[in-house]
Design a protein around this motif. Sequence first.
Motif, PDB file in Angstrom:
ATOM      1  N   TYR A 123      17.426  22.523  51.679  1.00  0.00           N
ATOM      2  CA  TYR A 123      18.052  23.558  51.913  1.00  0.00           C
ATOM      3  C   TYR A 123      18.722  23.618  53.373  1.00  0.00           C
ATOM      4  O   TYR A 123      18.179  23.145  54.380  1.00  0.00           O
ATOM      5  CB  TYR A 123      17.326  24.798  51.803  1.00  0.00           C
ATOM      6  CG  TYR A 123      17.222  25.228  50.201  1.00  0.00           C
ATOM      7  CD1 TYR A 123      16.277  24.706  49.514  1.00  0.00           C
ATOM      8  CD2 TYR A 123      17.976  26.149  49.611  1.00  0.00           C
ATOM      9  CE1 TYR A 123      16.184  24.810  48.216  1.00  0.00           C
ATOM     10  CE2 TYR A 123      17.790  26.716  48.329  1.00  0.00           C
ATOM     11  CZ  TYR A 123      16.988  25.545  47.400  1.00  0.00           C
ATOM     12  OH  TYR A 123      16.787  26.194  46.244  1.00  0.00           O
ATOM     13  N   CYS A 171      21.756  30.337  50.568  1.00  0.00           N
ATOM     14  CA  CYS A 171      21.943  28.975  51.044  1.00  0.00           C
ATOM     15  C   CYS A 171      22.517  28.097  50.482  1.00  0.00           C
ATOM     16  O   CYS A 171      22.263  27.509  49.178  1.00  0.00           O
ATOM     17  CB  CYS A 171      20.474  28.298  51.537  1.00  0.00           C
ATOM     18  SG  CYS A 171      19.684  29.627  52.790  1.00  0.00           S
ATOM     19  N   LEU A 183      10.978  32.249  55.647  1.00  0.00           N
ATOM     20  CA  LEU A 183      10.740  31.994  54.274  1.00  0.00           C
ATOM     21  C   LEU A 183       9.322  32.428  53.696  1.00  0.00           C
ATOM     22  O   LEU A 183       8.537  32.297  54.596  1.00  0.00           O
ATOM     23  CB  LEU A 183      10.888  30.283  53.872  1.00  0.00           C
ATOM     24  CG  LEU A 183      12.332  29.853  54.278  1.00  0.00           C
ATOM     25  CD1 LEU A 183      12.320  28.244  54.146  1.00  0.00           C
ATOM     26  CD2 LEU A 183      13.427  30.387  53.309  1.00  0.00           C
ATOM     27  N   GLN A 235      22.483  28.366  46.281  1.00  0.00           N
ATOM     28  CA  GLN A 235      21.106  29.003  45.833  1.00  0.00           C
ATOM     29  C   GLN A 235      21.833  30.543  45.468  1.00  0.00           C
ATOM     30  O   GLN A 235      22.118  31.258  46.398  1.00  0.00           O
ATOM     31  CB  GLN A 235      19.987  29.165  46.692  1.00  0.00           C
ATOM     32  CG  GLN A 235      18.830  29.841  46.176  1.00  0.00           C
ATOM     33  CD  GLN A 235      18.349  29.097  45.012  1.00  0.00           C
ATOM     34  OE1 GLN A 235      18.201  27.591  45.077  1.00  0.00           O
ATOM     35  NE2 GLN A 235      17.542  29.808  43.975  1.00  0.00           N
ATOM     36  N   TYR A 285      22.399  24.085  49.310  1.00  0.00           N
ATOM     37  CA  TYR A 285      21.229  23.008  49.298  1.00  0.00           C
ATOM     38  C   TYR A 285      21.874  21.647  48.450  1.00  0.00           C
ATOM     39  O   TYR A 285      22.729  21.685  47.854  1.00  0.00           O
ATOM     40  CB  TYR A 285      20.104  23.625  48.578  1.00  0.00           C
ATOM     41  CG  TYR A 285      19.967  23.708  46.950  1.00  0.00           C
ATOM     42  CD1 TYR A 285      19.982  22.787  46.115  1.00  0.00           C
ATOM     43  CD2 TYR A 285      20.766  24.929  46.599  1.00  0.00           C
ATOM     44  CE1 TYR A 285      20.202  22.995  44.915  1.00  0.00           C
ATOM     45  CE2 TYR A 285      20.948  25.233  45.100  1.00  0.00           C
ATOM     46  CZ  TYR A 285      20.391  24.273  44.192  1.00  0.00           C
ATOM     47  OH  TYR A 285      20.744  24.364  42.719  1.00  0.00           O
ATOM     48  N   THR A 306      19.382  27.611  56.906  1.00  0.00           N
ATOM     49  CA  THR A 306      18.155  28.573  56.484  1.00  0.00           C
ATOM     50  C   THR A 306      17.730  29.445  57.420  1.00  0.00           C
ATOM     51  O   THR A 306      17.623  29.390  58.665  1.00  0.00           O
ATOM     52  CB  THR A 306      16.711  27.699  56.042  1.00  0.00           C
ATOM     53  OG1 THR A 306      16.600  26.635  57.111  1.00  0.00           O
ATOM     54  CG2 THR A 306      16.795  26.736  54.800  1.00  0.00           C
ATOM     55  N   LEU A 360      16.117  32.229  50.547  1.00  0.00           N
ATOM     56  CA  LEU A 360      17.045  31.215  50.388  1.00  0.00           C
ATOM     57  C   LEU A 360      18.144  31.619  49.673  1.00  0.00           C
ATOM     58  O   LEU A 360      19.249  31.149  49.281  1.00  0.00           O
ATOM     59  CB  LEU A 360      16.336  29.830  49.639  1.00  0.00           C
ATOM     60  CG  LEU A 360      15.092  29.303  50.229  1.00  0.00           C
ATOM     61  CD1 LEU A 360      14.494  28.324  49.167  1.00  0.00           C
ATOM     62  CD2 LEU A 360      15.476  28.452  51.465  1.00  0.00           C
TER      63      LEU A 360
END
Length: 299
Positions: free
Chosen positions: A214, A186, A221, A200, A188, A217, A183
């Motif tokens: 988020y 990213c 993850l 982030q 958010y 992405t 993340l």
Amino acid sequence: MSTAQVERVELDQLTCWRIRAAGSELLVAQQGAQILSYQQGEQPPLIWLSPDAAYQRGQSVRGGVPVCWPWFGDLRRNPQAVQAHYHQEQAPAHGLVRALDWELLGIDEEDGAVTLRFAYDTRNQPLEGWPRDAGLTFIVRLAHELSMSLETHNRGDTPLTLSQALHSYFAVSDVRQVHVEGLQGCRYIDTLQDWQELRQQNELGFGSETDRIYLDTPARLSIVDPGWGRRIHLDARGSRSAVLWNPWIDKAKRLSQFPDDAWQDMLCIETANLLDDVVQLKPDERHRLELHISSERTD
Ligand code: TA6
């Protein structure tokens, strides 16, 4: 010779299926086509199921992977194009299908893997207040790893816009010890800070209630869990947004089917299509939201 096992089990009011294949075990409820739990071998479960889960008709079971469709969360927080399809005063959280009866099309075995195919057809089961002609299929494949695919087919003659999520609850040794990779950088939306947009900066750790959407992405993850010496990988397709949620201490006390201290044992990463990633389907167009879950040892 078949090595897979398929067993129908009745859990209180719900018909469920317990599947064993390739050293893994999966529990799925027919209601909501809801995955309830998933475990590989003797490892701690990968998908978390609340110890206080209730198996009642018409209510989502706490844990597993509830299917949020044709909107995610609070409908009023969705783009207008998503809201416009619904014509009732009260809009339930997370859409209309997570606690309805889906049709089980079939359970097939091949090369030691088991595939379950579920369908929800608004022609046969109209959704009150949402008069659209859409077909949903949810395909779950258990080999050692777990794959799932949610396909929407717009069978109407006008465009359809929807938001959705596979609301996956993951089991962790202690949410205070884990972090999420992928993340970094990213954008958010922090729903606990007036939905302001932030970015982030580094790996995501957890020290308080977390409820974030988020955006942009990456496909993968990962949950890094040193307590259980493992990484859980989430590989997504058809999604560029994800929700990270842990209720922490105070909200945990307000949640149904949720022990007060269970916030330490779970983390939701919800593979989604939200906000500027909502699904826009022309007539007869289809969209697939897919998630593949695997894990590797890190100790
Ligand atoms: O995905 C995060 C969230 O929207 C949280 O705000 C919390 O409400 C969670 O979903 C669970 O919702 P539920 O309706 O299943 O209790």
